[in-house]
Design an enzyme around this catalytic site. Structure first.
Site, mmCIF file in Angstrom:
data_model
loop_
_atom_site.group_PDB
_atom_site.id
_atom_site.type_symbol
_atom_site.label_atom_id
_atom_site.label_comp_id
_atom_site.label_asym_id
_atom_site.label_seq_id
_atom_site.Cartn_x
_atom_site.Cartn_y
_atom_site.Cartn_z
ATOM 1 N N GLY A 1 -3.644 4.730 7.282
ATOM 2 C CA GLY A 1 -2.331 4.743 8.004
ATOM 3 C C GLY A 1 -1.157 4.666 7.127
ATOM 4 O O GLY A 1 -0.144 5.187 6.883
ATOM 5 N N ASP A 2 -1.298 3.615 5.960
ATOM 6 C CA ASP A 2 -0.288 3.362 5.055
ATOM 7 C C ASP A 2 -0.272 4.617 4.235
ATOM 8 O O ASP A 2 0.601 4.880 3.572
ATOM 9 C CB ASP A 2 -0.565 2.181 4.231
ATOM 10 C CG ASP A 2 -0.684 0.618 5.029
ATOM 11 O OD1 ASP A 2 -0.116 0.673 6.159
ATOM 12 O OD2 ASP A 2 -1.759 0.022 4.675
ATOM 13 N N ASN B 1 0.921 -1.211 -0.212
ATOM 14 C CA ASN B 1 0.100 -0.020 -0.020
ATOM 15 C C ASN B 1 0.849 1.387 0.065
ATOM 16 O O ASN B 1 0.576 2.514 -0.830
ATOM 17 C CB ASN B 1 -0.938 -0.015 1.218
ATOM 18 C CG ASN B 1 -1.948 -1.034 1.343
ATOM 19 O OD1 ASN B 1 -2.183 -1.560 0.189
ATOM 20 N ND2 ASN B 1 -2.558 -1.206 2.425
ATOM 21 N N SER C 1 0.754 5.277 16.058
ATOM 22 C CA SER C 1 -0.594 5.678 16.622
ATOM 23 C C SER C 1 -0.021 6.053 18.007
ATOM 24 O O SER C 1 0.854 5.331 18.718
ATOM 25 C CB SER C 1 -1.788 5.007 16.670
ATOM 26 O OG SER C 1 -1.530 3.577 16.974
ATOM 27 N N GLY D 1 -5.324 10.266 14.509
ATOM 28 C CA GLY D 1 -6.661 9.728 14.042
ATOM 29 C C GLY D 1 -7.341 11.074 13.646
ATOM 30 O O GLY D 1 -6.976 12.119 13.048
ATOM 31 N N GLY E 1 -6.526 1.191 5.326
ATOM 32 C CA GLY E 1 -5.442 1.838 4.506
ATOM 33 C C GLY E 1 -4.905 3.187 4.610
ATOM 34 O O GLY E 1 -4.017 3.752 4.125
#
Length: 326
Positions: A267-268, A43, A201, A237, A265
């Protein structure tokens, strides 16, 4: 499949990419499914390639049609797969099933035990790395959780990065279905001194710190910097993201407001945007801005990587609602 390639990539990454089936509703009721591929590292690779960067993915797939789909998809997206390998022992390409259960809740089911991706060999990774050493080695906390051989490949990659002066980016990406927090902490804490950019995170930061470490994200980030990390990027977030530099700087970027469609996806995509701006030599503020922008594109689109923007599309989020680009 690995072969010498004179063109050194800006980024080298590796890990498991699976056949992805995305259902239209509860899995037990059957129904239609969309077929694609998915994997954290691929990703990121696709996200970077769409932004114009040279990326090499060096994972392993099975000698099967699912593996061919993985390689075909990555090639089509401009990712170099010359360092990828096919498992010669009959292991299949892994499978991921995404099951939408509520409008904002998706369950993911994995069938990846004993998969080709989990049997990645360190020697294959070494060939892919030394054929043309990259500027950046990107790792996630997913790959070492897959198997001992995959963990050994990661350990070797860190050593090669040090030998070839490649910058190391680690996205913690903790997966509780793959290993326990205790197992993850044992591995990741050993990696910390080798990491230049750590992305996590806020609830993943403790996995990288000694058990007696501080409790709040700001203090945890400063502790990681003291342990040798060059930059700590914390994903928050809906609250955006914050970057802590070893020069004492702290930068915050709010999340880009979009209508959420699928958070898988995101975060990627964030990592791809951050590394892209890093490679461009951008400031910390610009790096975070591009990261939250690419993350927002992912949230606003279905799929793990399908919504990743090109460089020309980065400004679309600033267009007024209802804009038609002609």
């Amino acid at each position: 499949m690995s072969r010498p390639d004179a063109a050194a990539p800006e980024v080298l990454t590796f890990g498991e990419t699976m056949l992805a089936l995305r259902g239209s509703g509860p899995l037990r009721l059957g129904g239609s499914m969309e077929v694609s591929v998915a994997g954290a590292e691929s990703n990121v690779s696709i996200g970077l390639a769409r932004l114009g960067h040279a990326v090499r993915w060096a994972g392993a797939v099975g000698e099967d049609e699912a593996g061919e789909l993985v390689l075909r998809t990555l090639r089509a997206e401009g990712v170099d797969v010359s360092g990828a390998s096919r498992d010669d022992g009959g292991a299949p390409t892994g499978l991921m099933i995404a099951e939408p259960r509520l409008p904002e809740v998706t369950r993911v089911h994995y069938h990846r035990a004993g998969s080709a991706g989990s049997r990645l060999k360190a020697c294959a990774l070494e060939r892919a790395f030394t054929a043309a050493p990259p500027k950046i080695l990107h790792l996630t906390g997913i790959t070492p959780a897959l198997s001992r051989s995959a963990r050994s490949a990661c350990t070797l990659a860190l050593r090669l990065a040090a030998e070839h002066s490649a910058l190391v980016c680690l996205d913690v990406n903790f997966r509780s279905r793959l290993w326990s927090s205790e197992e993850a902490a044992e591995v990741l804490r050993g990696w910390v001194p080798s990491v230049d950019v750590l992305i996590a995170s806020d609830d993943e930061l403790p996995l990288c710190l000694p058990a007696e470490g501080p409790g709040d994200p700001a203090a945890q980030a400063k502790e990681l910097l003291a342990l040798g990390v060059g930059e700590v990027v914390v994903k928050l977030g809906a609250a955006g993201a914050r970057a802590y530099g070893d020069d004492g700087s702290v930068v915050h970027a709010p999340a880009r407001p979009v209508r959420a469609v699928d958070t898988v996806g995101a975060g990627d995509a964030f990592v791809a945007g951050y590394l892209s701006a890093f490679l461009d030599g951008a400031t910390a503020e610009a790096r975070l801005d591009r990261a939250v922008t690419t993350g927002a594109f992912a949230v606003a689109s279905r799929g793990d990587w399908e919504g990743a923007p090109t460089r020309a599309e980065l400004g679309l989020l600033s267009a007024p609602a209802g804009t038609v680009v002609r």
